[in-house]
Design an enzyme around this catalytic site. Structure first.
Site, PDB file in Angstrom:
ATOM      1  CG  PHE A 186      38.431  78.310  45.090  1.00 42.64           C
ATOM      2  CD1 PHE A 186      38.965  79.451  44.501  1.00 42.64           C
ATOM      3  CD2 PHE A 186      37.280  78.426  45.847  1.00 42.64           C
ATOM      4  CE1 PHE A 186      38.362  80.684  44.666  1.00 42.64           C
ATOM      5  CE2 PHE A 186      36.658  79.661  46.012  1.00 42.64           C
ATOM      6  CZ  PHE A 186      37.206  80.794  45.419  1.00 42.64           C
ATOM      7  CG  ASP A 187      43.535  73.959  40.709  1.00 39.96           C
ATOM      8  OD1 ASP A 187      43.629  72.747  40.994  1.00 39.96           O
ATOM      9  OD2 ASP A 187      44.484  74.644  40.297  1.00 39.96           O
ATOM     10  CG  LEU A 188      45.792  73.312  46.785  1.00 42.16           C
ATOM     11  CD1 LEU A 188      45.424  74.476  47.695  1.00 42.16           C
ATOM     12  CD2 LEU A 188      45.895  72.017  47.592  1.00 42.16           C
ATOM     13  CG  ASP A 189      49.182  72.287  43.630  1.00 42.99           C
ATOM     14  OD1 ASP A 189      49.287  72.730  44.787  1.00 42.99           O
ATOM     15  OD2 ASP A 189      49.405  71.107  43.328  1.00 42.99           O
TER      16      ASP A 189
ATOM     17  CG  ASP B   8      46.505  77.169  37.858  1.00 45.75           C
ATOM     18  OD1 ASP B   8      45.834  76.247  38.364  1.00 45.75           O
ATOM     19  OD2 ASP B   8      47.724  77.079  37.634  1.00 45.75           O
TER      20      ASP B   8
END
Length: 213
Positions: free
Chosen positions: A7-10, A163
């Protein structure tokens, strides 16, 4: 289909827009650039700061100063101007309980990413949290993913979830599949054109996608 999820965070797990844009605004103001709205500065969310400041025409020999000004506020105030997106924590818990391996792969500095996830009591949900290094030896998404893979026996092929186009391109550079999420800061069409398998519009969509047989 996929048992290992990166997973990416921001923009994927948390909405960090307020903190990041306010810190960018402060840094740009130092160079006399005060005409940008916080909405316009959302483009800083996702890519490495160095690349974004360069696109805003900060001279190469002053980019480190701009990054330092950003971090001066971000590391004390901005990182907590942040909140998890709806249903993120519940879905992560469900996936973990069902035996999925969960990792974070972010271009945010690793120490900061860990601190933020601890703040929201989310750090224990991940097998490892990997991010950029402060010395710039590891800063783009492909570098972070490669570092994560080098330090973990994932077994199954990982799926990158992010995202922005940077997440999709970072995964593609290493031959990994990826999906995009529409609630963050990137453009769905850009992510599809870059090779995302699909675009998720909710955490329920994401759960259904990764758990389908």
């Amino acid at each position: 289909m996929y048992k290992v999820l990166l997973f990416d965070l921001d923009g994927t797990l948390t909405d960090s827009s307020e903190g990041i844009t306010k810190c960018v605004s402060r840094a740009l103001a130092h160079f006399g650039m005060t005409d940008y709205s916080l909405e316009q500065l959302r483009v800083f969310i996702g890519p490495p700061l160095k690349d974004s400041f360069h696109k805003f025409h900060i001279p190469d020999d002053q980019i480190e100063e701009a990054i330092a000004l950003f971090r001066e506020r971000y590391l004390t105030v901005g990182k907590f101007e942040n909140k998890p997106f709806p249903h993120v924590i519940e879905t992560l818990k469900q996936l973990k309980n069902e035996g999925y391996k969960l990792y974070v792969a972010t271009s945010k500095p690793e120490e900061t990413a860990i601190e933020i996830l601890k703040h929201f009591h989310m750090d224990h949900l991940f097998d490892q949290i990997c991010g950029a290094s402060f010395d710039h030896s590891r800063e783009n998404k492909a570098d972070v993913i490669q570092y994560l893979l080098d330090h973990n026996e994932t077994g199954d092929q990982p799926l990158m979830i992010g995202d922005t186009i940077y997440d999709i391109k970072g995964a593609r550079a290493l031959g990994l599949p990826s999906i995009g999420v529409s609630w963050g800061f990137g453009e769905s069409e850009e992510m599809k054109e870059a090779g995302a398998l699909a675009i998720m519009h909710s955490m329920d969509d994401l759960y259904q996608f990764v758990t389908q047989e």
